[in-house]
Design a protein around this motif. Structure first.
Motif: not given
Lengths: 350, 322
Positions: A63-71, A85-102
């Protein structure tokens, strides 16, 4: 639980619905921060992807407290069918850099509240026909739909208060003309009137223009009813004794209106505001739905919902209804607020 | 009677006002039906100019309006470019369809709302009343777009009802009974959308006004003298509560027409709503004015009928007039 309609219950209803509405408006205004993607970012290889599943437990059972997704990738040779795709897991990250916005059109920023590493894509509420994230579009669309309703209602009430106030206060021919014109506006079924006014603009206008135009049109079309209400209050309010006394002391007309007469209408104005805003939100949604309001690619709840008219979307992709379903809680909040305000005003004036 | 005449004259004035208003709005719009034609290289500029001249598209606004008025006198209500026919022949069947839909829906909605509201009012606070209040609130906050789409979804999934249109392709071959059945099946979805839209408001008003009347002394007296509850409710209380309800009929027409526009467009019911939307898209000026006028006419006539009904129902009004 206090008695229905009692003072305490009323005030609590006002407070609860106001704070929930505040939360709602804050979240659509902070859409850039809360939404993981840009609302116009397309993923042409993922049309109509179903809502992503957030996982907490790995296949081995940890069990992981930090949610994750599969691709999620589309199954080869099929349309609209996807598999994880059950191979790699992608954990949720907080305050990430992404598309710019205003934020509110001023504050420029690139941090998003949450995100996932590429190449995983997370569509909390699924994706639309161009593979755009419905969750992000819903938040950005709220900026248009919810705010347009609020602004249009303020405009209608502002106009109504000024015209109705002047008409009621001065009477005479100005009053006569004002009320006759109001009658004309009220004689038209409101959506027909709105569409007739909409016909004055070219069919395809840019989204910012369309937004401003909608606000102005809806506001201008809606002034008649509040004007009549306010006029009625001013008509009786200007004969109240404290107003007469102030006039006897030599108060000017504008002072009397501002200080003594219009404040009597404050309760009605706020109750009307709560009644009108949902109506006008719906007006914007309806116009955009029929392709006469804010157009693609800028999302509004109306033009997002328009996709659900397609037969295949209607039957297969339930998440495309979300912009419509989102309207109901908003309406419920406004409805509760209007009811409570109405009862409060009735109590205070009786 | 004099009042009625005055109302008619007033209504006529409103119609004229609305036609001027919609003309001005439409004239503010950039471009017209023929401006797209100018871009088409296959049509020579001379042809376009001739057409513009023929239909008087470059006349100043007052002259355009006068031209339109003349055509109204001929009973044509202007000319539709998109359909290449007089507006009147286009408008009347559509208006009849809208009328069919709205009148059916309103009648059924009242037929459901009165017993429901009456039952709710005679058991205030009981579970049934609460359930009713809950359901009406829920319906009240569902916008017509979502309601219409939801009903469409149900229709598509179950396959019981035809989706869209007003009659089947083989309508002409059906017998009179079959025709009626076919029409009713097509009417079912849009009518139920409109009924569900109106029901919450009607039920609430019926309930509220009946509760008020049921507390009145004359009802108490009748009850004390042993008048059965049902007779009391439907014969005495309902009659006393009729006044505000009849006013509501008039007041709810505007909302009904607006709701009907959305439902018609969603379910492709061939009423005036889709006609208006099409006219906006095609810049078909006279159709636009015609549909807006038609909706105004419905509203005015509806209000007039409601007032006449009120006059018949309330003897006090008749005494005041005499």
């Amino acid at each position: 639980m206090s008695l229905p309609g009692s003072n305490v219950g009323n005030l609590r209803n006002v407070r609860t619905s106001l704070s929930l509405l505040g939360l709602l408006y804050a979240s659509v205004l902070l859409a850039g921060l809360l939404a993981p993607y840009d609302p116009t970012e397309q993923n042409r290889d993922m049309p109509f992807a179903p809502p992503s599943r957030l996982h907490f437990a790995e296949p081995r059972g940890t069990f992981r407290l930090r949610p994750f997704v599969y691709r999620v990738v589309s199954k080869p040779g099929s349309f609209g069918e996807y598999a994880e795709e059950r191979g790699t897991t992608y954990p949720m990250r907080f305050l990430v850099r992404g598309a710019p916005y205003r934020i509110a059109g001023i504050l420029s920023c690139t941090r998003h509240l949450f995100g996932f590493d590429e190449p995983a894509k997370v569509f909390l509420f699924g994706s639309d026909e161009y593979g755009r994230d419905v969750f992000s579009r819903l938040l950005y669309g709220g900026q248009i739909s919810l705010v347009a309703g609020l602004l249009a209602a303020s405009l209608a009430l502002g106009l109504g208060t000024i015209l109705g106030g002047l008409a009621g206060f001065y009477g005479g021919w100005a009053d006569e003309i004002c009320m006759r014109v109001a009658e004309l506006f009220l004689a038209l079924p409101w959506l027909y009137l709105l569409l007739a006014v909409r016909a004055t603009l070219p069919l395809h206008i840019d989204p910012v223009q369309a937004f401003l135009f909608l606000v102005v049109v809806i506001g201008m079309v809606g002034w008649a009813r509040p004007a009549r209400l306010i006029r009625g209050i001013v008509l009786s309010g200007k004969l109240r004794e404290h107003v007469l006394a102030a006039r006897a002391f030599g108060a000017s007309d504008s002072y009397l209106l501002r200080r003594h007469v219009l404040p009597q209408a404050a309760g009605v104005v706020f109750a009307q505001l709560a009644v009108l805003i949902p109506q006008y939100i719906l007006a914007e949604v309806t116009l955009s739905f029929f392709g006469l309001g804010v157009g693609e690619p800028v999302p509004s709840w109306g033009n997002m919902l328009a996709a659900a008219q397609r037969y295949d979307v209607l039957t297969s992709y339930w998440w495309m209804f979300l912009p419509g379903i989102a309207l109901s809680p908003v309406f419920l909040l406004y409805y509760t607020l209007a009811n409570a305000l109405h009862q409060q005003t009735a109590r205070l004036t009786s | 009677m004099r009042y009625l005449c005055w109302r008619m004259v007033h209504g006529l004035l409103v119609l004229v006002g609305v036609s001027v208003l919609s003309f001005v709005f439409a004239a503010l719009a950039p471009g017209d039906f023929l401006s797209e034609m100018k871009l088409d290289p296959r049509i020579s500029p001379a042809t376009v100019a001739a057409l513009r001249d023929r239909y008087g598209l470059d006349l100043p606004l007052p002259l355009k309006y006068a031209q339109w008025l003349r055509s109204v006198r001929r009973g044509e209500l202007g000319f539709s470019f998109a359909y290449n026919s007089p507006v009147a022949t286009l408008l009347w069947p559509r208006a009849r369809n809208t009328l069919l839909l709205t009148v059916t829906a309103t009648t059924l909605a009242w037929l459901i709302a009165v017993p429901l509201g009456a039952w709710s009012a005679s058991h205030p606070g009981r579970w049934g009343d609460r359930l009713c209040a809950g359901v009406t609130t829920a319906l009240l906050v569902v916008p017509e777009l979502v309601l219409g789409l939801g009903l469409l979804l149900v229709a598509v999934r179950t396959g019981y009802f035809p989706v869209g249109g007003m009659m089947s392709a083989r309508f002409a071959d059906l017998g009179p009974w079959g025709k009626l059945k076919d029409l009713a099946l097509h009417l079912f979805l849009p009518a139920s959308a409109l009924i569900l839209l109106n029901l919450p408001i009607l039920v609430r008003h019926v309930r509220a006004s009946l509760i008020e009347v049921l507390a009145a002394p004359f009802i108490q007296a009748a009850r004390a003298r042993g008048v059965p509850h049902r007779r009391l409710l439907f014969r005495d209380a309902l009659r006393a509560a009729a006044n505000p309800l009849i006013s509501l009929v008039g007041l709810s027409i505007a909302a009904l027409l607006s709701g009907s526009l959305v439902v018609e467009a969603l379910m492709s019911w061939p009423g005036i709503g889709p006609l208006l939307l099409g006219a906006i898209a095609a810049r078909d000026l006279h159709v636009l004015v015609g549909t807006v006028l038609c909706s105004t006419l419905f509203l005015l006539v509806g209000n007039l009928l409601a007032d006449a009904l009120l006059y018949l129902a309330d003897p006090r009004l008749r005494v005041d007039q005499a």
